[in-house]
Design an enzyme around this catalytic site. Structure first.
Site, PDB file in Angstrom:
ATOM      1  N   LYS A  98      -4.204 -11.286  -6.187  1.00 15.73           N
ATOM      2  CA  LYS A  98      -5.501 -11.555  -5.493  1.00 15.73           C
ATOM      3  C   LYS A  98      -6.518 -10.376  -5.977  1.00 15.73           C
ATOM      4  O   LYS A  98      -6.442  -9.680  -6.384  1.00 15.73           O
ATOM      5  CB  LYS A  98      -5.391 -11.421  -3.991  1.00 15.73           C
ATOM      6  CG  LYS A  98      -4.931 -10.198  -3.604  1.00 15.73           C
ATOM      7  CD  LYS A  98      -5.178 -10.064  -1.931  1.00 15.73           C
ATOM      8  CE  LYS A  98      -4.902  -8.488  -1.544  1.00 15.73           C
ATOM      9  NZ  LYS A  98      -5.067  -8.404  -0.206  1.00 15.73           N
ATOM     10  N   LYS A 126     -10.325  -5.021  -3.732  1.00 15.10           N
ATOM     11  CA  LYS A 126     -11.254  -4.213  -3.388  1.00 15.10           C
ATOM     12  C   LYS A 126     -10.971  -3.024  -4.080  1.00 15.10           C
ATOM     13  O   LYS A 126     -11.572  -2.377  -4.477  1.00 15.10           O
ATOM     14  CB  LYS A 126     -11.373  -3.866  -1.964  1.00 15.10           C
ATOM     15  CG  LYS A 126     -12.343  -4.602  -1.156  1.00 15.10           C
ATOM     16  CD  LYS A 126     -12.249  -3.822   0.166  1.00 15.10           C
ATOM     17  CE  LYS A 126     -12.757  -4.765   1.365  1.00 15.10           C
ATOM     18  NZ  LYS A 126     -12.410  -4.523   2.510  1.00 15.10           N
ATOM     19  N   LYS A 143       0.777  -1.165  -0.132  1.00  9.76           N
ATOM     20  CA  LYS A 143      -0.165   0.126   0.034  1.00  9.76           C
ATOM     21  C   LYS A 143       0.839   1.405  -0.023  1.00  9.76           C
ATOM     22  O   LYS A 143       0.569   2.350  -0.520  1.00  9.76           O
ATOM     23  CB  LYS A 143      -1.033  -0.046   1.229  1.00  9.76           C
ATOM     24  CG  LYS A 143      -1.990  -0.894   0.870  1.00  9.76           C
ATOM     25  CD  LYS A 143      -3.073  -0.613   2.159  1.00  9.76           C
ATOM     26  CE  LYS A 143      -4.630  -1.832   2.345  1.00  9.76           C
ATOM     27  NZ  LYS A 143      -4.984  -1.534   3.131  1.00  9.76           N
TER      28      LYS A 143
HETATM   29  P1  TYM Z   1     -10.296  -6.889   4.165  1.00 10.85           P
HETATM   30  O1  TYM Z   1     -11.310  -5.832   4.676  1.00 10.85           O
HETATM   31  O2  TYM Z   1      -9.223  -6.379   3.127  1.00 10.85           O
HETATM   32  O3  TYM Z   1     -11.024  -8.333   3.857  1.00 10.85           O
HETATM   33  C1  TYM Z   1     -11.896  -8.936   4.432  1.00 10.85           C
HETATM   34  C2  TYM Z   1     -11.477 -10.556   4.563  1.00 10.85           C
HETATM   35  O4  TYM Z   1     -11.528 -10.841   2.982  1.00 10.85           O
HETATM   36  C3  TYM Z   1     -10.264 -11.545   2.955  1.00 10.85           C
HETATM   37  N1  TYM Z   1      -9.986 -11.468   1.501  1.00 10.85           N
HETATM   38  C4  TYM Z   1      -9.888 -12.370   0.675  1.00 10.85           C
HETATM   39  N2  TYM Z   1      -9.948 -13.814   0.848  1.00 10.85           N
HETATM   40  C5  TYM Z   1      -9.919 -14.509  -0.266  1.00 10.85           C
HETATM   41  N3  TYM Z   1      -9.444 -14.049  -1.621  1.00 10.85           N
HETATM   42  C6  TYM Z   1      -9.245 -12.639  -1.789  1.00 10.85           C
HETATM   43  N4  TYM Z   1      -8.977 -11.953  -2.846  1.00 10.85           N
HETATM   44  C7  TYM Z   1      -9.449 -12.039  -0.539  1.00 10.85           C
HETATM   45  N5  TYM Z   1      -9.369 -10.416  -0.411  1.00 10.85           N
HETATM   46  C8  TYM Z   1      -9.696 -10.312   0.737  1.00 10.85           C
HETATM   47  C9  TYM Z   1      -9.244 -11.131   3.899  1.00 10.85           C
HETATM   48  O5  TYM Z   1      -8.242 -12.058   4.150  1.00 10.85           O
HETATM   49  C10 TYM Z   1     -10.153 -10.724   5.107  1.00 10.85           C
HETATM   50  O6  TYM Z   1     -10.456 -11.817   5.873  1.00 10.85           O
HETATM   51  N6  TYM Z   1      -7.171  -6.303   8.155  1.00 10.85           N
HETATM   52  C11 TYM Z   1      -8.339  -6.960   7.555  1.00 10.85           C
HETATM   53  C12 TYM Z   1      -9.652  -6.325   8.546  1.00 10.85           C
HETATM   54  C13 TYM Z   1      -9.465  -6.685  10.074  1.00 10.85           C
HETATM   55  C14 TYM Z   1      -9.238  -7.866  10.806  1.00 10.85           C
HETATM   56  C15 TYM Z   1      -9.232  -7.562  12.064  1.00 10.85           C
HETATM   57  C16 TYM Z   1      -9.712  -9.065  10.237  1.00 10.85           C
HETATM   58  C17 TYM Z   1      -9.203  -5.804  10.947  1.00 10.85           C
HETATM   59  N7  TYM Z   1      -8.983  -6.247  12.068  1.00 10.85           N
HETATM   60  C18 TYM Z   1      -9.426  -8.615  13.048  1.00 10.85           C
HETATM   61  C19 TYM Z   1      -9.772 -10.199  11.342  1.00 10.85           C
HETATM   62  C20 TYM Z   1      -9.594  -9.819  12.509  1.00 10.85           C
HETATM   63  C21 TYM Z   1      -8.833  -6.658   6.393  1.00 10.85           C
HETATM   64  O7  TYM Z   1      -8.203  -5.585   5.676  1.00 10.85           O
HETATM   65  O8  TYM Z   1      -9.677  -7.214   5.609  1.00 10.85           O
END
Ligand code: TYM
Length: 325
Positions: A193, A196, A111
């Site tokens: 991957k 978003k 990022k």
């Molecule tokens: P975020 O918002 O980027 O994504 C949410 C969840 O989706 C999963 N994910 C994917 N899984 C499979 N293939 C993909 N292409 C893909 N893109 C995203 C992510 O692994 C995630 O599980 N840091 C985290 C949010 C967060 C969090 C937490 C998660 C903040 N605090 C505490 C667990 C526990 C995030 O940015 O997810």
């Protein structure tokens, strides 16, 4: 019951990667675990957000949880910024986190591509806030996609370090990553991957895409050389499409390969589009039927329940560290 915590950022569009990598697994876990699912708005603002959009997206993510089958009677759903202890614990964890640990984080490196000149302290500190989210609830399991595993490793290190220094307060959590769907790849580039924040909408299928958008995006999806419909590491585009077909259509990869033994990509893609549409239609029906005010009420109730646990943990932490309450 073992406690589970996970979250999604209210930024960009939520796509089938988020669903298959994370949310789908949450729905199964809520029957035999104590689940807490958070909309992590404080994480979203580590990169620039439009304030009005952020408010809208925060409610949208909660609606996605509910439409996907998260049941507020079984699970706690809330917004991160409603429970101030998240930011409070992050500060304390900052004091035991080492700068090189955060410099190593691949998501930060990705990022902050521009030589880090534009990256905020918040973006750098993102994993510590995530550790606070998890540790506040003495979480045992964190169901996430593969891209979050490095952050959970750091969380484990911080929990152990804190416990060694101040006494056994935190549970050392583990990442719950499913073999299938943990890394759904971009439709326009199967080496990266699904994301978003991808520049092109042909990278992802959003959970709110119309049937025609889905058909168009799958038609345009990159494929590999060769004609056979087989799952193989050297055919990353096809492997990705087969994974999506299998997980959304509820069929094994072997069965799908057999079904298309004498058929080509065109038939396969046409059917895959319908599998995705059939999944999205009932999902979107539930999503559209949700009332914003009722959802806000669920989030407020959720925050109250979360705060009971969070404030208890913060009391223990403050006492251990030597802060007067
Ligand atoms: P975020 O918002 O980027 O994504 C949410 C969840 O989706 C999963 N994910 C994917 N899984 C499979 N293939 C993909 N292409 C893909 N893109 C995203 C992510 O692994 C995630 O599980 N840091 C985290 C949010 C967060 C969090 C937490 C998660 C903040 N605090 C505490 C667990 C526990 C995030 O940015 O997810």
């Amino acid at each position: 019951m073992e406690r589970i915590f996970s979250g999604v950022q209210p930024s960009g569009v939520l796509h089938i990667g988020n669903y298959l990598g994370a949310i789908k697994n949450w729905v199964n876990l809520q029957n035999d675990h104590q689940c807490i699912f958070c909309v992590v708005d404080l994480h979203a603002i580590t990169v620039s957000q439009d304030p009005k959009e952020l408010l809208k997206k925060t409610v949208e993510v909660a609606k996605i949880y509910l439409a996907a089958g998260i049941d507020p009677k079984k699970s706690t759903i809330f917004v991160q910024s409603h429970v101030k202890e998240h930011a409070e614990l992050a500060w304390i964890l900052n004091t035991i986190t080492k700068i090189p640990e955060l410099e190593r984080m691949t998501q930060f490196k990705d990022k902050a591509k521009d030589g880090k000149k534009e990256a905020s302290m918040g973006l750098f500190d993102y994993p510590v806030l995530m550790a606070a989210d998890i540790l506040l609830y003495k979480t045992v399991g964190v169901p996430v996609g593969e891209d979050q595993v490095q952050h959970i490793e750091l969380t484990r290190d911080l929990a152990q370090r804190f416990n060694n220094k101040f006494g056994e307060i935190f549970t050392v959590p583990k990442a719950l990553v499913r073999k299938e769907g943990a890394r759904i790849m971009g439709l326009d580039d199967p080496i990266k991957k699904m994301s978003k924040s991808a520049a092109s909408q042909y990278n992802y299928i959003s959970l709110t895409d119309s049937p025609d958008d889905v058909r168009e995006k799958i038609k345009k999806a990159v494929t590999d050389s060769g004609k056979e419909i087989v799952f193989s590491q050297d055919k990353p585009a096809l492997a990705n499409l087969l994974t999506i077909y299998s997980l959304l259509g509820g069929q094994t990869i072997k069965d799908i390969e057999a079904k298309y033994k004498d058929k080509g990509y065109a038939d396969f893609k046409k059917d895959l589009a319908e599998v995705v549409v059939e999944f999205l239609e009932p999902f979107q029906e539930k999503y559209n039927a949700l009332d914003d005010n009722e959802v806000l009420e669920i989030l407020r109730e959720g925050a109250k329940k979360a705060q009971v646990i969070a404030s208890q943990t913060m009391s223990e932490v403050k006492k251990a560290v030597g802060l007067i309450e």
